[in-house]
Scaffold this motif. Structure first.
Motif, PDB file in Angstrom:
ATOM      1  N   ASP A 139     -38.183 158.543 -26.669  1.00  0.00           N
ATOM      2  CA  ASP A 139     -39.223 157.576 -27.024  1.00  0.00           C
ATOM      3  C   ASP A 139     -40.464 158.305 -27.536  1.00  0.00           C
ATOM      4  OD1 ASP A 139     -38.137 154.885 -26.269  1.00  0.00           O
ATOM      5  OD2 ASP A 139     -37.962 155.832 -24.310  1.00  0.00           O
ATOM      6  N   ARG A 140     -40.786 159.393 -26.889  1.00  0.00           N
ATOM      7  CA  ARG A 140     -41.951 160.186 -27.307  1.00  0.00           C
ATOM      8  C   ARG A 140     -41.703 160.823 -28.672  1.00  0.00           C
ATOM      9  NH1 ARG A 140     -43.875 165.777 -24.446  1.00  0.00           N
ATOM     10  NH2 ARG A 140     -45.723 166.155 -25.728  1.00  0.00           N
ATOM     11  N   ILE A 141     -40.482 161.331 -28.898  1.00  0.00           N
ATOM     12  CA  ILE A 141     -40.154 161.948 -30.178  1.00  0.00           C
ATOM     13  C   ILE A 141     -40.177 160.903 -31.289  1.00  0.00           C
ATOM     14  CG2 ILE A 141     -38.370 163.177 -31.472  1.00  0.00           C
ATOM     15  CD1 ILE A 141     -37.484 164.460 -28.849  1.00  0.00           C
ATOM     16  N   LEU A 142     -39.634 159.714 -31.016  1.00  0.00           N
ATOM     17  CA  LEU A 142     -39.653 158.642 -31.999  1.00  0.00           C
ATOM     18  C   LEU A 142     -41.084 158.265 -32.356  1.00  0.00           C
ATOM     19  CD1 LEU A 142     -38.447 156.420 -33.747  1.00  0.00           C
ATOM     20  CD2 LEU A 142     -38.162 155.033 -31.676  1.00  0.00           C
ATOM     21  N   ALA A 143     -41.949 158.173 -31.360  1.00  0.00           N
ATOM     22  CA  ALA A 143     -43.350 157.832 -31.622  1.00  0.00           C
ATOM     23  C   ALA A 143     -44.004 158.862 -32.539  1.00  0.00           C
ATOM     24  CB  ALA A 143     -44.121 157.723 -30.304  1.00  0.00           C
ATOM     25  N   ALA A 144     -43.692 160.135 -32.314  1.00  0.00           N
ATOM     26  CA  ALA A 144     -44.243 161.186 -33.174  1.00  0.00           C
ATOM     27  C   ALA A 144     -43.707 161.065 -34.596  1.00  0.00           C
ATOM     28  CB  ALA A 144     -43.912 162.563 -32.593  1.00  0.00           C
ATOM     29  N   GLY A 145     -42.422 160.734 -34.735  1.00  0.00           N
ATOM     30  CA  GLY A 145     -41.840 160.569 -36.059  1.00  0.00           C
ATOM     31  C   GLY A 145     -42.432 159.384 -36.804  1.00  0.00           C
ATOM     32  N   LEU A 146     -42.663 158.286 -36.086  1.00  0.00           N
ATOM     33  CA  LEU A 146     -43.285 157.116 -36.708  1.00  0.00           C
ATOM     34  C   LEU A 146     -44.687 157.438 -37.197  1.00  0.00           C
ATOM     35  CD1 LEU A 146     -42.147 154.293 -34.257  1.00  0.00           C
ATOM     36  CD2 LEU A 146     -41.437 154.575 -36.642  1.00  0.00           C
TER      37      LEU A 146
END
Length: 243
Positions: A139-146
């Motif tokens: 979830d944290r990695i996805l947030a950074a990618g977004l």
């Protein structure tokens, strides 16, 4: 102790084991909505949970490992720009051992339906706002990618890759709205786009039909030669911050 003596006496067992993985945030726009590529894990830990495609680095470099894992787990090897996003190394992020993940971002148009493989039970495109909760710290990695993708639309002409060779400003606005996740004022957006040198250029043609009943036909544009948008096309919330 010189270097030769050091190597002769070096004992790797004196150090905690450490593994390196890659995880890939792959984004695209489908039916006007921003989607992220996910897999359902077929093996522990987190069996049955959704996660980003990824896995352990083997005898390949990081970039090739990211492409390999994306191909093995989803059947996709998108011909898009793949860029390194960030590293994530919280000691408790993986229950197996100390694992550092190097995350990547892939963001492209017209990406195919995924086909699960490797240790992935299924693979799918999911709405970004309904993707989690994900396994590990994804979830944290996805947030950074977004955040990276949303920022790239502010400073680069990336959005023009998601429309046709010729497009209307309204079609371009729909790309920004999908990625930024908010409605955009049509008039303000139109004015801002045309105020950025080299962002778009007029084709001199118009659409076959008007965008509104009784209204004029919309003008058609193509991507310009700008590689960096100056001034930047900031998100509405970011505009408030810089004022």
């Amino acid at each position: 102790m010189n270097e030769r003596e050091f190597l002769e006496n070096y004992d790797p067992r004196a150090f905690e084991p450490l593994a390196v993985t890659v995880d890939v945030v792959t984004l695209t726009i489908r039916e006007g909505r921003l989607k992220v590529l996910l897999v359902e894990r077929g093996e522990p830990p987190f069996a049955g949970r959704r996660a980003l495609p990824g896995g352990f680095v083997r005898d390949d470099d990081l970039d090739n490992a990211a492409r390999r894992e994306l191909a093995e787990e989803t059947g996709l090897l998108p011909r898009v720009h793949l860029e390194q996003l960030a590293s994530f190394g919280d000691p408790g992020r993986d229950p197996r051992m100390r694992v550092v993940s190097v995350a990547y971002l892939a963001f492209g148009p017209s990406l195919a339906d995924p086909v699960a493989g490797g240790d992935a039970a299924t693979a799918l495109w999911a709405d970004v706002d309904a993707a989690g909760p994900l396994a590990f710290d994804h979830d944290r990695i996805l947030a950074a990618g977004l955040e990276r993708a949303r920022s790239k639309l502010e400073y680069t002409p990336l959005a023009t890759a998601f429309v046709g060779d010729e497009f209307t400003i309204s079609e371009l606005r729909s790309v920004y709205a999908a990625v930024w996740g908010e409605d955009l004022h049509a008039g303000n957006f139109h004015r801002k786009v045309l105020s950025v040198p080299g962002f778009v250029e007029s084709t001199g043609a118009t659409t076959e039909r008007s965008s509104q009943r009784g209204g004029p036909r919309a003008r058609l544009y193509r991507a310009g030669d700008a590689r960096i948008l100056h001034p930047a096309l900031l998100r509405p919330a970011r505009e408030e911050e810089v004022r």
